[in-house]
Enzyme design. Sequence first.
Site, PDB file in Angstrom:
ATOM      1  N   ASN A  11       0.873  -1.175   0.000  1.00 25.85           N
ATOM      2  CA  ASN A  11       0.000   0.000   0.000  1.00 25.85           C
ATOM      3  C   ASN A  11       0.908   1.221   0.000  1.00 25.85           C
ATOM      4  O   ASN A  11       1.472   1.581   1.031  1.00 25.85           O
ATOM      5  CB  ASN A  11      -0.903  -0.025   1.243  1.00 25.85           C
ATOM      6  CG  ASN A  11      -1.763   1.222   1.362  1.00 25.85           C
ATOM      7  OD1 ASN A  11      -1.787   2.055   0.457  1.00 25.85           O
ATOM      8  ND2 ASN A  11      -2.459   1.352   2.483  1.00 25.85           N
ATOM      9  N   TRP A  12       1.033   1.849  -1.153  1.00 25.95           N
ATOM     10  CA  TRP A  12       1.980   2.960  -1.279  1.00 25.95           C
ATOM     11  C   TRP A  12       1.435   4.261  -0.696  1.00 25.95           C
ATOM     12  O   TRP A  12       2.139   5.271  -0.653  1.00 25.95           O
ATOM     13  CB  TRP A  12       2.378   3.157  -2.749  1.00 25.95           C
ATOM     14  CG  TRP A  12       3.133   1.984  -3.322  1.00 25.95           C
ATOM     15  CD1 TRP A  12       3.495   0.834  -2.660  1.00 25.95           C
ATOM     16  CD2 TRP A  12       3.622   1.840  -4.651  1.00 25.95           C
ATOM     17  NE1 TRP A  12       4.177  -0.006  -3.514  1.00 25.95           N
ATOM     18  CE2 TRP A  12       4.266   0.584  -4.750  1.00 25.95           C
ATOM     19  CE3 TRP A  12       3.580   2.652  -5.796  1.00 25.95           C
ATOM     20  CZ2 TRP A  12       4.861   0.122  -5.923  1.00 25.95           C
ATOM     21  CZ3 TRP A  12       4.174   2.194  -6.968  1.00 25.95           C
ATOM     22  CH2 TRP A  12       4.813   0.935  -7.030  1.00 25.95           C
ATOM     23  N   LYS A  13       0.164   4.243  -0.315  1.00 29.36           N
ATOM     24  CA  LYS A  13      -0.477   5.428   0.287  1.00 29.36           C
ATOM     25  C   LYS A  13      -0.235   6.656  -0.607  1.00 29.36           C
ATOM     26  O   LYS A  13      -0.194   6.518  -1.822  1.00 29.36           O
ATOM     27  CB  LYS A  13      -0.005   5.619   1.734  1.00 29.36           C
ATOM     28  CG  LYS A  13      -0.212   4.336   2.560  1.00 29.36           C
ATOM     29  CD  LYS A  13      -0.066   4.516   4.047  1.00 29.36           C
ATOM     30  CE  LYS A  13      -0.297   3.185   4.756  1.00 29.36           C
ATOM     31  NZ  LYS A  13      -0.224   3.285   6.202  1.00 29.36           N
ATOM     32  N   HIS A  97      -9.621   1.033   4.811  1.00 27.31           N
ATOM     33  CA  HIS A  97      -8.354   1.236   5.530  1.00 27.31           C
ATOM     34  C   HIS A  97      -8.598   2.175   6.713  1.00 27.31           C
ATOM     35  O   HIS A  97      -9.415   3.097   6.620  1.00 27.31           O
ATOM     36  CB  HIS A  97      -7.308   1.827   4.581  1.00 27.31           C
ATOM     37  CG  HIS A  97      -5.933   1.809   5.171  1.00 27.31           C
ATOM     38  ND1 HIS A  97      -5.516   2.748   6.092  1.00 27.31           N
ATOM     39  CD2 HIS A  97      -4.912   0.950   4.999  1.00 27.31           C
ATOM     40  CE1 HIS A  97      -4.276   2.457   6.450  1.00 27.31           C
ATOM     41  NE2 HIS A  97      -3.881   1.378   5.812  1.00 27.31           N
ATOM     42  N   GLU A  99      -7.007   4.595   7.815  1.00 28.24           N
ATOM     43  CA  GLU A  99      -6.812   6.021   7.509  1.00 28.24           C
ATOM     44  C   GLU A  99      -8.059   6.602   6.841  1.00 28.24           C
ATOM     45  O   GLU A  99      -8.407   7.763   7.055  1.00 28.24           O
ATOM     46  CB  GLU A  99      -5.550   6.204   6.647  1.00 28.24           C
ATOM     47  CG  GLU A  99      -4.297   5.990   7.491  1.00 28.24           C
ATOM     48  CD  GLU A  99      -3.101   5.418   6.743  1.00 28.24           C
ATOM     49  OE1 GLU A  99      -3.051   5.500   5.504  1.00 28.24           O
ATOM     50  OE2 GLU A  99      -2.215   4.864   7.416  1.00 28.24           O
ATOM     51  N   GLU A 169      -5.369  -4.902  10.485  1.00 26.56           N
ATOM     52  CA  GLU A 169      -4.357  -3.881  10.739  1.00 26.56           C
ATOM     53  C   GLU A 169      -4.669  -3.186  12.059  1.00 26.56           C
ATOM     54  O   GLU A 169      -5.509  -2.273  12.094  1.00 26.56           O
ATOM     55  CB  GLU A 169      -4.361  -2.840   9.612  1.00 26.56           C
ATOM     56  CG  GLU A 169      -4.047  -3.420   8.246  1.00 26.56           C
ATOM     57  CD  GLU A 169      -3.468  -2.367   7.299  1.00 26.56           C
ATOM     58  OE1 GLU A 169      -2.445  -2.659   6.682  1.00 26.56           O
ATOM     59  OE2 GLU A 169      -4.010  -1.258   7.209  1.00 26.56           O
ATOM     60  N   GLY A 175       2.488   2.343  10.890  1.00 26.33           N
ATOM     61  CA  GLY A 175       3.443   3.438  10.754  1.00 26.33           C
ATOM     62  C   GLY A 175       4.112   3.839  12.054  1.00 26.33           C
ATOM     63  O   GLY A 175       4.740   4.890  12.140  1.00 26.33           O
ATOM     64  N   SER A 215       3.446  -2.074  10.464  1.00 27.36           N
ATOM     65  CA  SER A 215       4.894  -2.156  10.707  1.00 27.36           C
ATOM     66  C   SER A 215       5.485  -3.523  10.364  1.00 27.36           C
ATOM     67  O   SER A 215       6.423  -3.974  11.026  1.00 27.36           O
ATOM     68  CB  SER A 215       5.221  -1.761  12.148  1.00 27.36           C
ATOM     69  OG  SER A 215       4.823  -0.423  12.389  1.00 27.36           O
ATOM     70  N   GLY A 236       2.911  -1.049   4.330  1.00 25.08           N
ATOM     71  CA  GLY A 236       2.996   0.379   4.041  1.00 25.08           C
ATOM     72  C   GLY A 236       4.438   0.779   3.793  1.00 25.08           C
ATOM     73  O   GLY A 236       4.981   0.585   2.703  1.00 25.08           O
ATOM     74  N   GLY A 237       5.093   1.312   4.825  1.00 21.63           N
ATOM     75  CA  GLY A 237       6.454   1.852   4.707  1.00 21.63           C
ATOM     76  C   GLY A 237       7.437   0.961   3.963  1.00 21.63           C
ATOM     77  O   GLY A 237       8.162   1.424   3.063  1.00 21.63           O
TER      78      GLY A 237
HETATM   79  P1  13P Z   1       3.043   0.404   7.763  1.00 20.03           P
HETATM   80  O1  13P Z   1       3.579  -0.882   7.158  1.00 20.03           O
HETATM   81  O2  13P Z   1       3.777   1.620   7.291  1.00 20.03           O
HETATM   82  O3  13P Z   1       2.892   0.311   9.242  1.00 20.03           O
HETATM   83  O4  13P Z   1       1.545   0.589   7.165  1.00 20.03           O
HETATM   84  C1  13P Z   1       0.659  -0.467   7.241  1.00 20.03           C
HETATM   85  C2  13P Z   1      -0.542  -0.118   6.463  1.00 20.03           C
HETATM   86  O5  13P Z   1      -1.322   0.752   6.829  1.00 20.03           O
HETATM   87  C3  13P Z   1      -0.773  -0.834   5.199  1.00 20.03           C
HETATM   88  O6  13P Z   1      -2.049  -0.603   4.698  1.00 20.03           O
END
Ligand code: 13P
Length: 256
Positions: A11-13, A97, A99, A169, A175, A215, A236-237
């Site tokens: 997920n590149w956000k 998600h 967010e 999640e 994050g 994470s 994510g990251g």
């Molecule tokens: P991180 O891997 O940066 O914690 O993000 C997880 C995430 O929200 C994937 O959708």
Amino acid sequence: MTIRNKLIAGNWKMNKTSADAAALARDITSVAGQRTDVEVVICPPFTALESAAQAVAGTQLRLGAQNMHPEKSGAFTGEISAEMLRALFVSHVILGHSERRTLFGETDGFINLKVLAALKNQLRPIFCVGETLTEREAGATLKVVQAQVERGLEGVGREQAVEIVVAYEPVWAIGTGKVATTAQAQEVHAFIRSLLTKLFGDVVAQKIRILYGGSMKPANAPELLAQPDIDGGLIGGASLEARSFLELVTAAAAAK
Ligand code: 13P
């Protein structure tokens, strides 16, 4: 050995321009583009879907979007429909998600409409659930996750349910560098599978992939991916660089 092929989704956000996304997608395909032992999905922002689609064309890599609107078309300024995504060779879509839930006020009911619309348009939802830190500390984790699963998947038929990917999640792990322990994650994953069994029966529930997100990194992935109900990761990251993302794909393959 499980019947479920592991899935690693990035997920590149809100990261990567169209050109940067194409470059990253090419770096990933050059190494993992022909893998079939692990399903690999990248989810760039809307503006990079077209360039990423070109980069993954003819490979095993699949393309996902990060959101979509449930309506087919119309006066919804700033929104994107399932049909528009399908036209860009998108096969998956992240829905619900945390967010989106917390920053953009998405409710279980609205997410449910999106899940139904995605399935109707042959898009595979990556349907996200998870508790906040306050909810975990109050001992409400399973109750919160149960409500999200039941409301978010309302009206989904058994035959469509196999197309769904669930992502657990924990919000407090996203994050933050704080990863759920393998025991904490496996407990919730097994609970989600029991809910899916109640909703869709055992045969279907055994086929649905449940990803862990929050994470996940090459260092902690092998232990998480070895759990019986953790079928992959939503990253994510660590998905923003080819090297760490590819290490996660390798870890998923080794965890079979
Ligand atoms: P991180 O891997 O940066 O914690 O993000 C997880 C995430 O929200 C994937 O959708």
